[in-house]
Design a protein around this motif. Structure first.
Motif, PDB file in Angstrom:
ATOM      1  N   LEU A 167      -7.398  14.792   2.642  1.00  0.00           N
ATOM      2  CA  LEU A 167      -7.883  13.817   2.099  1.00  0.00           C
ATOM      3  C   LEU A 167      -7.337  13.394   1.379  1.00  0.00           C
ATOM      4  N   TYR A 168      -7.338  12.200   0.667  1.00  0.00           N
ATOM      5  CA  TYR A 168      -6.307  11.377   0.206  1.00  0.00           C
ATOM      6  C   TYR A 168      -5.222  10.553   0.973  1.00  0.00           C
ATOM      7  N   GLY A 169      -6.127  10.899   2.024  1.00  0.00           N
ATOM      8  CA  GLY A 169      -4.891  10.181   3.511  1.00  0.00           C
ATOM      9  C   GLY A 169      -4.246   8.944   4.168  1.00  0.00           C
ATOM     10  N   GLY A 170      -4.760   8.383   3.154  1.00  0.00           N
ATOM     11  CA  GLY A 170      -3.831   6.647   3.247  1.00  0.00           C
ATOM     12  C   GLY A 170      -3.960   5.927   4.299  1.00  0.00           C
ATOM     13  N   ALA A 171      -2.857   5.729   5.311  1.00  0.00           N
ATOM     14  CA  ALA A 171      -3.100   5.222   6.533  1.00  0.00           C
ATOM     15  C   ALA A 171      -3.559   6.812   6.968  1.00  0.00           C
ATOM     16  N   GLY A 172      -3.675   7.729   7.122  1.00  0.00           N
ATOM     17  CA  GLY A 172      -3.858   8.713   8.415  1.00  0.00           C
ATOM     18  C   GLY A 172      -3.186   9.634   8.731  1.00  0.00           C
ATOM     19  N   LEU A 173      -1.455   9.717   7.659  1.00  0.00           N
ATOM     20  CA  LEU A 173      -0.530  10.367   8.533  1.00  0.00           C
ATOM     21  C   LEU A 173      -0.999  11.622   9.303  1.00  0.00           C
ATOM     22  N   PHE A 174      -1.534  12.590   8.345  1.00  0.00           N
ATOM     23  CA  PHE A 174      -1.847  13.874   8.509  1.00  0.00           C
ATOM     24  C   PHE A 174      -2.636  13.726   9.887  1.00  0.00           C
ATOM     25  N   ALA A 175      -3.817  13.285   9.548  1.00  0.00           N
ATOM     26  CA  ALA A 175      -4.814  13.004  10.320  1.00  0.00           C
ATOM     27  C   ALA A 175      -4.300  12.895  11.864  1.00  0.00           C
ATOM     28  N   GLY A 217       0.584  -1.231  -0.182  1.00  0.00           N
ATOM     29  CA  GLY A 217      -0.130  -0.053   0.029  1.00  0.00           C
ATOM     30  C   GLY A 217       0.587   1.209   0.114  1.00  0.00           C
ATOM     31  N   PHE A 218       0.125   2.046  -0.062  1.00  0.00           N
ATOM     32  CA  PHE A 218       0.930   3.559  -0.061  1.00  0.00           C
ATOM     33  C   PHE A 218       1.639   3.853   1.454  1.00  0.00           C
ATOM     34  N   TRP A 219       2.850   4.341   1.096  1.00  0.00           N
ATOM     35  CA  TRP A 219       4.061   4.796   2.265  1.00  0.00           C
ATOM     36  C   TRP A 219       4.660   5.297   1.158  1.00  0.00           C
ATOM     37  N   LEU A 231      -4.659  18.526   1.261  1.00  0.00           N
ATOM     38  CA  LEU A 231      -4.941  17.357   0.021  1.00  0.00           C
ATOM     39  C   LEU A 231      -3.628  17.058  -0.261  1.00  0.00           C
ATOM     40  N   ASP A 232      -3.532  15.329  -0.528  1.00  0.00           N
ATOM     41  CA  ASP A 232      -2.091  14.648  -0.938  1.00  0.00           C
ATOM     42  C   ASP A 232      -2.793  14.099  -2.112  1.00  0.00           C
ATOM     43  N   PRO A 233      -3.373  14.401  -2.896  1.00  0.00           N
ATOM     44  CA  PRO A 233      -3.511  13.631  -4.146  1.00  0.00           C
ATOM     45  C   PRO A 233      -2.815  12.858  -5.068  1.00  0.00           C
ATOM     46  N   PRO A 234      -2.910  11.884  -5.839  1.00  0.00           N
ATOM     47  CA  PRO A 234      -2.218  10.940  -6.896  1.00  0.00           C
ATOM     48  C   PRO A 234      -1.429  12.335  -7.386  1.00  0.00           C
ATOM     49  N   ARG A 235      -0.928  11.222  -8.717  1.00  0.00           N
ATOM     50  CA  ARG A 235      -0.260  12.485  -9.416  1.00  0.00           C
ATOM     51  C   ARG A 235      -1.177  13.031 -10.487  1.00  0.00           C
ATOM     52  N   VAL A 260     -10.464  10.888   4.200  1.00  0.00           N
ATOM     53  CA  VAL A 260     -11.342   9.730   2.441  1.00  0.00           C
ATOM     54  C   VAL A 260      -9.844   9.547   2.257  1.00  0.00           C
ATOM     55  N   GLU A 261     -10.145   8.020   1.470  1.00  0.00           N
ATOM     56  CA  GLU A 261      -9.623   7.501   1.650  1.00  0.00           C
ATOM     57  C   GLU A 261     -10.152   6.438   0.545  1.00  0.00           C
ATOM     58  N   SER A 262     -10.519   6.380  -0.922  1.00  0.00           N
ATOM     59  CA  SER A 262     -10.247   5.092  -1.494  1.00  0.00           C
ATOM     60  C   SER A 262      -9.918   4.138  -1.460  1.00  0.00           C
ATOM     61  N   ALA A 263      -8.522   3.691  -1.506  1.00  0.00           N
ATOM     62  CA  ALA A 263      -8.108   2.328  -1.515  1.00  0.00           C
ATOM     63  C   ALA A 263      -8.452   1.744  -0.042  1.00  0.00           C
ATOM     64  N   ALA A 264      -8.857   0.536  -0.378  1.00  0.00           N
ATOM     65  CA  ALA A 264     -10.118  -0.646   0.202  1.00  0.00           C
ATOM     66  C   ALA A 264      -8.478  -0.925   2.039  1.00  0.00           C
ATOM     67  N   ALA A 276     -14.378   5.464   3.631  1.00  0.00           N
ATOM     68  CA  ALA A 276     -13.847   5.546   2.872  1.00  0.00           C
ATOM     69  C   ALA A 276     -14.978   5.255   1.301  1.00  0.00           C
ATOM     70  N   ALA A 277     -14.065   6.112   0.305  1.00  0.00           N
ATOM     71  CA  ALA A 277     -15.012   7.014  -0.948  1.00  0.00           C
ATOM     72  C   ALA A 277     -13.491   7.602  -1.539  1.00  0.00           C
ATOM     73  N   ARG A 278     -13.835   7.688  -2.786  1.00  0.00           N
ATOM     74  CA  ARG A 278     -13.357   8.517  -3.369  1.00  0.00           C
ATOM     75  C   ARG A 278     -13.387  10.234  -3.379  1.00  0.00           C
ATOM     76  N   VAL A 279     -12.192  10.510  -3.162  1.00  0.00           N
ATOM     77  CA  VAL A 279     -13.006  12.494  -2.616  1.00  0.00           C
ATOM     78  C   VAL A 279     -13.634  13.222  -3.898  1.00  0.00           C
ATOM     79  N   GLU A 280     -13.481  12.643  -4.918  1.00  0.00           N
ATOM     80  CA  GLU A 280     -14.883  13.321  -5.432  1.00  0.00           C
ATOM     81  C   GLU A 280     -15.886  13.469  -5.324  1.00  0.00           C
ATOM     82  N   THR A 281     -16.383  11.591  -4.736  1.00  0.00           N
ATOM     83  CA  THR A 281     -17.890  11.009  -4.364  1.00  0.00           C
ATOM     84  C   THR A 281     -17.677  11.735  -3.415  1.00  0.00           C
TER      85      THR A 281
HETATM   86  C1  LIG Z   1       0.418  10.253  -2.403  1.00  0.00           C
HETATM   87  S1  LIG Z   1      -1.137   9.317  -1.505  1.00  0.00           S
HETATM   88  C2  LIG Z   1      -0.907  10.415   0.262  1.00  0.00           C
HETATM   89  C3  LIG Z   1      -1.323   9.125   1.656  1.00  0.00           C
HETATM   90  C4  LIG Z   1      -1.039  10.394   2.724  1.00  0.00           C
HETATM   91  N1  LIG Z   1      -1.850  11.785   2.716  1.00  0.00           N
HETATM   92  C5  LIG Z   1       0.784   9.736   3.197  1.00  0.00           C
HETATM   93  O1  LIG Z   1       0.536  10.814   2.652  1.00  0.00           O
HETATM   94  O2  LIG Z   1       0.722   8.561   3.317  1.00  0.00           O
HETATM   95  C6  LIG Z   1      -2.474   9.413  -2.738  1.00  0.00           C
HETATM   96  C7  LIG Z   1      -3.547   8.152  -1.328  1.00  0.00           C
HETATM   97  O3  LIG Z   1      -4.696   8.899  -2.417  1.00  0.00           O
HETATM   98  C8  LIG Z   1      -5.487   7.568  -2.298  1.00  0.00           C
HETATM   99  N2  LIG Z   1      -5.940   7.500  -3.348  1.00  0.00           N
HETATM  100  C9  LIG Z   1      -6.041   8.378  -5.252  1.00  0.00           C
HETATM  101  N3  LIG Z   1      -7.164   8.370  -5.970  1.00  0.00           N
HETATM  102  C10 LIG Z   1      -8.172   8.552  -4.579  1.00  0.00           C
HETATM  103  C11 LIG Z   1      -9.398   9.764  -4.807  1.00  0.00           C
HETATM  104  N4  LIG Z   1     -10.002   9.748  -5.559  1.00  0.00           N
HETATM  105  N5  LIG Z   1      -9.816   9.426  -3.499  1.00  0.00           N
HETATM  106  C12 LIG Z   1      -9.832   8.868  -2.235  1.00  0.00           C
HETATM  107  N6  LIG Z   1      -8.657   8.450  -2.074  1.00  0.00           N
HETATM  108  C13 LIG Z   1      -7.797   8.396  -3.542  1.00  0.00           C
HETATM  109  C14 LIG Z   1      -4.435   6.407  -3.026  1.00  0.00           C
HETATM  110  O4  LIG Z   1      -4.729   5.128  -2.184  1.00  0.00           O
HETATM  111  C15 LIG Z   1      -3.196   6.834  -1.612  1.00  0.00           C
HETATM  112  O5  LIG Z   1      -3.151   6.720  -0.920  1.00  0.00           O
END
Ligand SMILES: C[S@@+](CC[C@H](N)C(=O)[O-])C[C@H]1O[C@@H](n2cnc3c(N)ncnc32)[C@H](O)[C@@H]1O
Length: 461
Positions: free
Chosen positions: A319-327, A288-290, A388-392, A343-347, A367-372
């Motif tokens: 938002l896009y919280g992963g394991a909740g580091l910033f929370a 998973g993400f770290w 806010l820590d979205p993917p690429r 808010v995190e989408s990956a199970a 457990a949801a996509r941020v947009e949704t």
């Molecule tokens: C760059 S990582 C950041 C994770 C966390 N903030 C951290 O620092 O460890 C992006 C995270 O967003 C999740 N993610 C990707 N697309 C998403 C979406 N549309 N809605 C919610 N989460 C999403 C990924 O599964 C991943 O955990």
């Protein structure tokens, strides 16, 4: 100087770059010989001598041949090189510098033998001194903020943006490595912009505990990718993908790892590793993400807390919280009872956040996509602080508009892609919000990648 074979092409003097430095104003495809039109004068594999201009996104520098834009890899601004054309596109070409005629003072011999034209595509900047890599990335960020973010030079100067190095140096940092496996079962890394596997016997940017694992130089089941992890908690694991379960229970533990360091065993399910960050212990899925740099999580947490300056009792979204580091880091400041929504989408991320934040009674994990979650009002304002820590791909205009409507006091945006970030800067700007501070961090030395942490503030009320 060796002769350069290939179809003949007149040697062209491109517009001069800034000789001897990577701090030249970042170029774009639009600078240089004005008015010249694309013509198919270049050929694939053709070698041309050219002068390299400013840095461009993607680990390239810009050059011109007869007015045509050529993005050159393995080069530095101001260099005179022989470049071999690797790709032809409508309006531009890509090329690799294969012979250096006049070297930049910022050039070094790449420490890794695979960091060369046609070799491993993992590292883009091994030929650049560590200090000049930071200047390179700073220049790319400036260029993206201008071209895509719509900021003026004066606004960017006011941000005083620089990219800072993390502790530990440019090699031996990468704590998660995913090797590809070729048809013969050899592990390696992919060529630049290709699915072709380059078998390797070492990866110098990998963490020493990963380098010590017997993953490279032996046969793997065909087409299985191999992931290795060395965590800040001392765990060292080898997993094969996509099932996340090791088939190599015999992989040895690095001598520097603590005696209880784990090597995953076949059939033991998704493997979790221990990490330490933000003053807490974490268990996160190995697949998973770290963050991949051991110093990254704490560096980003410090930046976010410093920029947001959370106050006791403030509510927050991670938002896009992963394991909740910033929370977790925010909870330390706003107090364990204050309302924080992850808010995190990956199970597997959701499960990790619920497990790791179980002691924080004010935290809810959605457990949801941020947009949704924002569009369907599963998460609604008002809220004081947003991380806010979205993917690429970035957050995107719809998410930014929802955030602005929620009227937070401040938004901290952690970004791994400066182009996507710059596009979102533009959207914030359209809503009257401003980028009030920006910090860059070299979480990925030797590669073209850079991490940004921006602070967005609403219009003064
Ligand atoms: C760059 S990582 C950041 C994770 C966390 N903030 C951290 O620092 O460890 C992006 C995270 O967003 C999740 N993610 C990707 N697309 C998403 C979406 N549309 N809605 C919610 N989460 C999403 C990924 O599964 C991943 O955990």
């Amino acid at each position: 100087m060796t002769a350069h074979p290939g179809p003949a092409h007149p040697v062209t003097t491109a517009p001069a770059g800034s000789a001897g430095g990577t701090t030249a104003p970042a170029g774009s495809a639009g600078s240089g010989d004005a008015g010249s039109e694309w013509r198919s004068g270049l050929e694939e594999a053709e070698r041309v001598e050219l002068t390299v201009d400013a840095v461009a996104p993607g680990g390239h520098c810009v050059a011109r041949v007869d007015g045509q834009v050529v993005f050159v890899r393995h080069a530095l601004p101001g260099e005179r090189v022989v470049a071999e054309v690797t790709e032809l596109h409508r309006g531009f070409a890509r090329a690799d510098a294969v012979e250096i005629r006049t070297a930049s003072p910022d050039r070094v011999t790449p420490p890794c033998p695979y960091a060369r034209p046609g070799g491993c595509g993992g590292c883009d900047l091994q030929h650049v001194t560590p200090a000049a890599q930071l200047d390179w990335k700073t220049a790319v960020v400036r260029e993206q903020l201008t071209r895509l973010g719509g900021l003026t030079d004066a606004e960017i100067d006011g941000l005083r943006v620089t990219v800072r190095a993390l502790p530990g140096g440019p090699l031996g940092w990468r704590s998660r490595v995913r090797y590809a496996v070729d048809a013969a079962g050899r592990a390696g890394l992919l060529k630049h912009r290709s699915h072709e596997v380059v078998p390797i016997d070492r990866c110098l940017i990998a963490h020493p505990a990963i380098q010590a694992l017997p993953v490279l130089g032996q046969r793997w089941p065909t087409a299985e990718a191999v992931a290795t992890v060395a965590s800040t908690g001392g765990d060292v694991v080898v997993t094969t993908l996509p099932d996340g379960v090791s088939t190599r229970p015999d992989a040895p533990v690095h001598p520097a790892a603590p005696p209880d360091a784990r090597v995953s065993a076949a059939g033991d399910g998704p493997v979790a590793v221990r990490e330490t960050a933000a003053g807490r212990d974490w268990t996160v899925p190995a697949g998973g993400f770290w963050q991949v740099h051991p110093a990254a999580a704490d560096t980003l947490v410090d930046a976010v807390l410093d920029l947001l300056a959370p106050q006791p009792g403030e509510s927050a979204w991670d938002l896009y919280g992963g394991a909740g580091l910033f929370a977790a880091a925010l909870a330390d400041r706003v107090g364990p009872q204050a309302r924080i929504t992850v808010v995190e989408s990956a199970a597997e991320g959701v499960a990790a956040a619920r497990r790791n934040l179980a002691d924080l009674s004010g935290v809810e994990v959605v457990a949801a996509r941020v947009e949704t979650a924002l569009a369907r009002r599963r998460v609604t304002g008002p809220v004081d602080l947003v991380v806010l820590d979205p993917p690429r791909t970035g957050a995107g205009a719809a998410v930014v508009r929802h955030l602005v409507a929620a009227t937070p006091r401040a938004v901290a945006y952690v970004a791994c892609d400066p182009a996507a970030f710059a596009r979102d800067v533009h959207t914030f700007g359209q809503a009257g919000w401003r980028l009030a501070a920006l910090r860059g961090y070299d979480l990925f030395p030797m590669t073209r990648h850079v991490e940004l942490v921006g602070l967005f503030l609403p219009p003064a009320r």
